[in-house]
Write a protein that holds these residues in place. Structure first.
Motif, PDB file in Angstrom:
ATOM      1  N   ARG A  51      84.506  23.700  79.149  1.00 52.15           N
ATOM      2  CA  ARG A  51      84.321  22.248  79.124  1.00 52.15           C
ATOM      3  C   ARG A  51      84.674  21.686  80.499  1.00 52.15           C
ATOM      4  N   PRO A  52      83.693  21.244  81.279  1.00 46.10           N
ATOM      5  CA  PRO A  52      83.981  20.775  82.635  1.00 46.10           C
ATOM      6  C   PRO A  52      84.751  19.457  82.669  1.00 46.10           C
ATOM      7  N   ASP A  53      84.759  18.721  81.572  1.00 44.69           N
ATOM      8  CA  ASP A  53      85.527  17.478  81.526  1.00 44.69           C
ATOM      9  C   ASP A  53      87.001  17.736  81.224  1.00 44.69           C
ATOM     10  N   ARG A  54      87.336  18.979  80.858  1.00 41.03           N
ATOM     11  CA  ARG A  54      88.716  19.329  80.511  1.00 41.03           C
ATOM     12  C   ARG A  54      89.312  20.419  81.384  1.00 41.03           C
ATOM     13  N   LEU A  55      88.470  21.272  81.947  1.00 41.79           N
ATOM     14  CA  LEU A  55      88.953  22.409  82.734  1.00 41.79           C
ATOM     15  C   LEU A  55      88.147  22.551  84.020  1.00 41.79           C
ATOM     16  N   ALA A  56      88.805  23.031  85.054  1.00 45.61           N
ATOM     17  CA  ALA A  56      88.115  23.393  86.290  1.00 45.61           C
ATOM     18  C   ALA A  56      87.308  24.665  86.029  1.00 45.61           C
ATOM     19  N   PRO A  57      86.290  24.914  86.829  1.00 44.34           N
ATOM     20  CA  PRO A  57      85.554  26.166  86.651  1.00 44.34           C
ATOM     21  C   PRO A  57      86.507  27.357  86.732  1.00 44.34           C
ATOM     22  N   PRO A  58      86.439  28.249  85.756  1.00 49.35           N
ATOM     23  CA  PRO A  58      87.356  29.395  85.769  1.00 49.35           C
ATOM     24  C   PRO A  58      86.950  30.419  86.825  1.00 49.35           C
ATOM     25  N   ALA A  59      87.942  31.075  87.389  1.00 46.45           N
ATOM     26  CA  ALA A  59      87.706  32.167  88.341  1.00 46.45           C
ATOM     27  C   ALA A  59      87.483  33.427  87.525  1.00 46.45           C
ATOM     28  N   VAL A  60      86.226  33.827  87.378  1.00 42.32           N
ATOM     29  CA  VAL A  60      85.886  34.981  86.547  1.00 42.32           C
ATOM     30  C   VAL A  60      84.878  35.866  87.268  1.00 42.32           C
ATOM     31  N   HIS A  61      84.763  37.105  86.775  1.00 43.78           N
ATOM     32  CA  HIS A  61      83.823  38.078  87.321  1.00 43.78           C
ATOM     33  C   HIS A  61      82.674  38.314  86.347  1.00 43.78           C
ATOM     34  N   LEU A  62      82.409  37.339  85.505  1.00 41.17           N
ATOM     35  CA  LEU A  62      81.317  37.362  84.540  1.00 41.17           C
ATOM     36  C   LEU A  62      80.447  36.139  84.800  1.00 41.17           C
ATOM     37  N   PRO A  63      79.210  36.134  84.307  1.00 38.05           N
ATOM     38  CA  PRO A  63      78.435  34.900  84.397  1.00 38.05           C
ATOM     39  C   PRO A  63      79.207  33.776  83.707  1.00 38.05           C
ATOM     40  N   ALA A  64      79.242  32.601  84.337  1.00 38.27           N
ATOM     41  CA  ALA A  64      79.968  31.456  83.768  1.00 38.27           C
ATOM     42  C   ALA A  64      79.152  30.194  83.998  1.00 38.27           C
ATOM     43  N   TYR A 104      86.970  25.360  71.904  1.00 39.22           N
ATOM     44  CA  TYR A 104      85.939  25.930  72.773  1.00 39.22           C
ATOM     45  C   TYR A 104      86.000  25.344  74.181  1.00 39.22           C
ATOM     46  N   ASP A 105      87.148  24.842  74.585  1.00 42.48           N
ATOM     47  CA  ASP A 105      87.277  24.367  75.963  1.00 42.48           C
ATOM     48  C   ASP A 105      87.024  25.504  76.951  1.00 42.48           C
ATOM     49  N   LEU A 106      87.372  26.714  76.544  1.00 48.39           N
ATOM     50  CA  LEU A 106      87.102  27.924  77.316  1.00 48.39           C
ATOM     51  C   LEU A 106      86.776  29.012  76.310  1.00 48.39           C
ATOM     52  N   LEU A 107      85.633  29.650  76.504  1.00 45.96           N
ATOM     53  CA  LEU A 107      85.266  30.722  75.578  1.00 45.96           C
ATOM     54  C   LEU A 107      84.448  31.767  76.304  1.00 45.96           C
ATOM     55  N   ALA A 108      84.497  32.976  75.766  1.00 46.39           N
ATOM     56  CA  ALA A 108      83.646  34.071  76.241  1.00 46.39           C
ATOM     57  C   ALA A 108      82.832  34.555  75.059  1.00 46.39           C
ATOM     58  N   VAL A 109      81.568  34.782  75.286  1.00 43.59           N
ATOM     59  CA  VAL A 109      80.672  35.281  74.245  1.00 43.59           C
ATOM     60  C   VAL A 109      80.897  36.786  74.118  1.00 43.59           C
ATOM     61  N   ILE A 110      81.279  37.208  72.920  1.00 38.78           N
ATOM     62  CA  ILE A 110      81.484  38.630  72.636  1.00 38.78           C
ATOM     63  C   ILE A 110      80.128  39.239  72.276  1.00 38.78           C
ATOM     64  N   GLY A 111      79.802  40.370  72.875  1.00 44.54           N
ATOM     65  CA  GLY A 111      78.515  41.026  72.651  1.00 44.54           C
ATOM     66  C   GLY A 111      78.438  41.729  71.314  1.00 44.54           C
ATOM     67  N   HIS A 112      78.514  40.943  70.247  1.00 45.44           N
ATOM     68  CA  HIS A 112      78.409  41.470  68.886  1.00 45.44           C
ATOM     69  C   HIS A 112      77.045  41.098  68.307  1.00 45.44           C
ATOM     70  N   ASN A 113      76.356  42.058  67.738  1.00 49.71           N
ATOM     71  CA  ASN A 113      75.086  41.840  67.043  1.00 49.71           C
ATOM     72  C   ASN A 113      74.085  41.084  67.914  1.00 49.71           C
ATOM     73  N   ASP A 114      73.915  41.521  69.128  1.00 54.00           N
ATOM     74  CA  ASP A 114      72.995  40.811  70.016  1.00 54.00           C
ATOM     75  C   ASP A 114      72.045  41.733  70.777  1.00 54.00           C
ATOM     76  N   ALA A 115      71.919  42.987  70.349  1.00 58.65           N
ATOM     77  CA  ALA A 115      71.107  43.920  71.114  1.00 58.65           C
ATOM     78  C   ALA A 115      70.164  44.751  70.243  1.00 58.65           C
ATOM     79  N   LYS A 149      92.979  32.432  79.822  1.00 62.10           N
ATOM     80  CA  LYS A 149      92.682  32.295  81.256  1.00 62.10           C
ATOM     81  C   LYS A 149      93.059  33.561  82.020  1.00 62.10           C
ATOM     82  N   ASP A 150      94.225  34.129  81.729  1.00 65.89           N
ATOM     83  CA  ASP A 150      94.668  35.352  82.409  1.00 65.89           C
ATOM     84  C   ASP A 150      93.708  36.510  82.170  1.00 65.89           C
ATOM     85  N   ILE A 151      93.338  36.707  80.922  1.00 69.88           N
ATOM     86  CA  ILE A 151      92.442  37.816  80.591  1.00 69.88           C
ATOM     87  C   ILE A 151      91.081  37.634  81.242  1.00 69.88           C
ATOM     88  N   LEU A 152      90.523  36.427  81.159  1.00 72.27           N
ATOM     89  CA  LEU A 152      89.195  36.204  81.729  1.00 72.27           C
ATOM     90  C   LEU A 152      89.207  36.302  83.252  1.00 72.27           C
TER      91      LEU A 152
END
Length: 181
Positions: A51-64, A104-115, A149-152
């Motif tokens: 949520r850009p109105d609640r959090l700064a862009p996270p520093a991640v190594h995944l598409p965000a 859902y202010d910060l979330l990661a999509v888990i690759g379940h049932n998507d392939a 945040k730490d994990i991501l």
């Protein structure tokens, strides 16, 4: 590296153990839409949304990308967009990602049932912010915002989230998803 989620609501990562929430239906090896269970297995994280109105862009190594008010996720087993991101308004049943409760202010999509997605095998499985008191989820894995945040921030594309059922081992998980991030 594997980050392990246990059915008792603990997560083990990098020598640390932390509290997490899992589905109200526990951890299931045979996930079904609407069962409230967190799927057991070994999963990639596909992308990070915030949520850009609640959090700064996270520093991640995944598409965000920042969430928008029209973002949703299809959970209608009869719709071709089942278990994919959608734009609202959307005629089929779906979940709204722009939530007021902060989960859902910060979330990661888990690759379940998507392939590819198989109708009825579960949709909208995320790693997201925990509710107060770590209330059970509808099937996601939830953490305190600082832990999430730490994990991501540390997550690398070759890492996996391993969800282990009671007394068991998790298996499988595919590398590539069908839906666009």
């Amino acid at each position: 590296m594997d980050i392990k989620v246990f059915a008792d609501g603990t997560l083990a990562w990098g020598g640390r153990t932390m509290r997490c929430a899992v589905g109200r239906g526990g951890v299931a090896t045979a996930k079904r839409e609407g069962d409230g269970a967190t799927p057991a297995g070994r999963f990639a994280l596909r992308q990070v949304l915030y949520r850009p109105d609640r959090l700064a862009p996270p520093a991640v190594h995944l598409p965000a990308r920042p969430l928008e008010a029209a973002d949703g996720w299809c959970d209608d087993t009869a719709d071709p967009a089942y278990n994919c991101a959608i734009r609202r308004p959307f005629a089929a049943r779906h979940e709204t990602l722009w939530r007021e409760d902060g989960l859902y202010d910060l979330l990661a999509v888990i690759g379940h049932n998507d392939a590819p997605p198989v109708a009825g095998r579960g949709s909208a499985i995320f790693l997201h912010v925990a509710a107060p008191g770590y209330a059970p989820t509808e099937g996601c894995v939830a953490l305190a915002l600082p832990d999430l945040k730490d994990i991501l921030a540390a997550w690398r594309p070759d890492w996996r989230l391993v969800v282990i059922p009671p007394g068991g081992q998790a298996a499988g998980g595919r590398r590539k998803g069908r839906c666009r991030p």
